[in-house]
Design an enzyme around this catalytic site. Structure first.
Site, short mmCIF file in Angstrom:
data_model
loop_
_atom_site.label_atom_id
_atom_site.label_comp_id
_atom_site.label_asym_id
_atom_site.label_seq_id
_atom_site.Cartn_x
_atom_site.Cartn_y
_atom_site.Cartn_z
N TRP A 103 0.81 -1.21 0.00
CA TRP A 103 0.00 0.00 0.00
C TRP A 103 0.84 1.26 0.00
O TRP A 103 0.55 2.21 -0.72
CB TRP A 103 -1.00 0.00 1.17
CG TRP A 103 -2.18 -0.81 0.79
CD1 TRP A 103 -2.40 -2.13 1.07
CD2 TRP A 103 -3.27 -0.38 -0.05
NE1 TRP A 103 -3.58 -2.54 0.47
CE2 TRP A 103 -4.13 -1.50 -0.21
CE3 TRP A 103 -3.60 0.81 -0.67
CZ2 TRP A 103 -5.30 -1.43 -0.96
CZ3 TRP A 103 -4.76 0.89 -1.42
CH2 TRP A 103 -5.59 -0.23 -1.56
N ASP A 170 -1.65 6.46 6.69
CA ASP A 170 -2.77 5.74 6.08
C ASP A 170 -3.19 4.66 7.07
O ASP A 170 -2.50 3.67 7.25
CB ASP A 170 -2.29 5.12 4.77
CG ASP A 170 -3.36 4.24 4.10
OD1 ASP A 170 -4.43 4.03 4.72
OD2 ASP A 170 -3.11 3.77 2.99
N LYS A 194 -12.78 -1.75 6.26
CA LYS A 194 -12.12 -2.78 7.08
C LYS A 194 -12.77 -2.81 8.46
O LYS A 194 -13.38 -3.79 8.84
CB LYS A 194 -10.63 -2.46 7.23
CG LYS A 194 -9.94 -1.96 5.99
CD LYS A 194 -9.77 -3.00 4.92
CE LYS A 194 -8.83 -2.48 3.83
NZ LYS A 194 -8.66 -3.45 2.74
#
Lengths: 363, 363
Positions: A103, A170, A194
């Site tokens: 990511w 993040d 999530k």
């Protein structure tokens, strides 16, 4: 609390608290006597206004977000934010990115459209967060992904940047699983799918002094200053996703575990779930997790069967045992158990029991 | 089919078909025996894959979308698309915008970040779509908002551009209320929250030959070519919103009205609903709609009480009569009845009956 539903280890969108789903279903045709589903409400009406206000208040309380940090509910997703952050903060200057997995690598690539990006450190194939970072004092910000969903790597302490450059984190895949040390953070962002709710909602936590730096090419709908000035209502926000998120916030506030309540309870439960699963992995010669113990994720636990020929059998038998979505990301292979907030301890116990049984039969 | 719920005339998010809401509620904890809510499904799994595939297929069938037009399900909202379209299509060159109300005016302002924008025509305060357009042969595209939600202005025929420049249409607030003449369209886009489903999903219909023109500063998540190449799965799409949209598509396909079925039935019902309401407005000296009959919207009907002092009473009595969200947009004042696809004829009959009764008592 036990559930009749299978345990779903999907990496996101992911399992949600069953009481939240039951409430959403019950309120589907008529929210609080309004005669409307939340999906049908004008975002400018007083009903949705109260939902948005409560969601923001509860989120602020749960994470102890200081008054100088604005909370924005936006559209665009976590991947969209990889561009939206540099559009808002880079000023076309320098951005340092610490690469700890897939990511953060994507974030670095996207930021290159807008800024001079330098990789300050790269985890490579070491499975351990590097400690030696090449930071530039004149960078607009430093980007870190504090939980790498695919690689199973998590920061257990946020870095304290000596040079005063704002830290951007993040937090997509572990937000609300633990506290955030806001004294070290300039901006935090995360997709909802999530730990929070349905895909399509993005949360941004941004320090006041970082507003007003957007590049001219930043779309109005994604300009933090504009969104903040309009209390997340410059454009139509993802209303239904905000409503579900608000119910999840309420659920966390009421959660009790290990003599604790709220975020402390959910964190303790996450610690215990992770300890149980990593303990089982480390005690076995049949399974393997390669991440350094100093930075193993409490949320995403990738693991390999040492005999990869058994992968398909493992997945089929797990599914038959009511343990869903355990296949690892294609870039990593093997298995991955995502054990987000809404996964009960019983789910991890069931997984560990299944794994030990599987090993006994196939090991 | 009658409903016990009030009639909700909100401009978007807006009323949805009750059978769809009932199905969403019923499937909330277990979609089709999967053991998961749609909110909890991995977007890469076969369950959600089947939902996405069916939604796209049904939408393509309903609107007779030709094979050379790609359908994208995205995040970002209609307002976001005001920037995303010029990022993808303008090449930094010329864009001509026909201003017919608030939304096209916003689109023009946003496109100026990326292109040389010219207002080809402006409705001003005329309440009639101008016919004389100043178009440039070397424009990258011409932008038209085919239904202005705030102003109640609709194109009943798409323009045929003689110069071969691609036509971009913002169909946010009337998509699926009528057919689209694709022979005249290069790109169509719309937010979901009027006729389709929950806010947070955006649909883009883009002709193949317009892919691959994005500016470098276009975020990957919003690059049509990237999104198309990944079947709307480059990033996590708004999965739950796509699921609800798919149920709405199924509902339209099955709808029967006036001896017609599907899109033809919904269009006929919309024609009849609009005729009933405009007829009542025009027959009254108490209410007024100022839009020229040639371009009155079938979806959004703004109207004024000639005695504005009665506005608050009208709204309060309407709410008590089970007629919700009739307040006009703040920039226009008065009232607005949004009578999207999911508003049954009975809802408009109830509104007209109430209006006549109110006039009898207060006129």
């Amino acid at each position: 609390m036990t559930s009749s539903r299978p345990f779903n280890f999907a990496p996101g969108p992911a399992t949600l608290p069953e009481p939240v789903l039951r409430q959403v279903a019950a309120e589907m045709l008529d929210w609080h006597g309004s005669g409307m589903s939340v999906m049908e409400m004008s975002h400018r009406g007083k009903e949705f206004g109260s939902i948005l206000e409560a969601a923001e208040r509860d989120l602020r309380e749960l994470l102890a977000v200081p008054a100088n940090v604005r909370i924005l509910f936006m559209q665009g997703g976590g991947l969209g934010e990889n561009a939206i952050v540099p559009m808002n903060l880079s000023r076309g200057g320098k951005v340092d990115v610490v690469v700890t997995g897939s990511w953060s690598r994507k974030s670095a690539a996207e930021a290159r459209r807008y800024a001079d990006v330098q990789i300050a450190a790269d985890i490579g194939k070491s499975h351990k967060i590097p400690t030696d970072w090449a930071l530039r004092d004149d960078a607009a910000y430093v980007h870190v992904c504090t939980n790498e969903t695919i690689d199973g790597v998590e920061f257990h302490e946020l870095p304290q940047l000596a040079n005063g450059v704002p830290l951007v984190i993040d937090v997509s895949s572990h937000v609300l699983s633990r506290p955030i040390d806001w004294s070290r953070v300039g901006l935090a962002f995360g997709g909802a799918q999530k730990n929070i709710g349905p895909a399509g909602m993005t949360m941004v936590f941004v320090r006041d002094d970082l507003l007003g730096r957007a590049l001219n090419i930043c779309p109005s709908a994604f300009n933090y200053e504009t969104v903040a000035a309009n209390q997340s209502m410059f454009n139509t926000p993802p209303t239904f996703a905000i409503y579900v998120a608000g119910l999840v916030f309420q659920w966390i506030k009421g959660l009790e575990y290990g003599g604790k309540q709220g975020l402390a309870a959910i964190e303790q439960r996450n610690i215990d779930k992770a300890a149980l699963l990593y303990g089982a992995l480390d005690a076995s010669g049949f399974y393997e997790n390669r991440v350094d113990p100093s930075c193993r994720s409490r949320m995403n636990v990738p693991f390999l069967l040492k005999d990869e020929k058994l992968n398909d059998t493992f997945l089929a038998e797990a599914k038959a045992a009511g343990l869903l979505s355990l296949k690892g990301h294609k870039s990593v292979g093997g298995m991955r158990a995502s054990i987000y907030n809404a996964m009960p301890l019983e789910g991890v116990q069931a997984l560990v029991g299944f794994m030990q049984d599987f090993e006994a039969r196939h090991g």
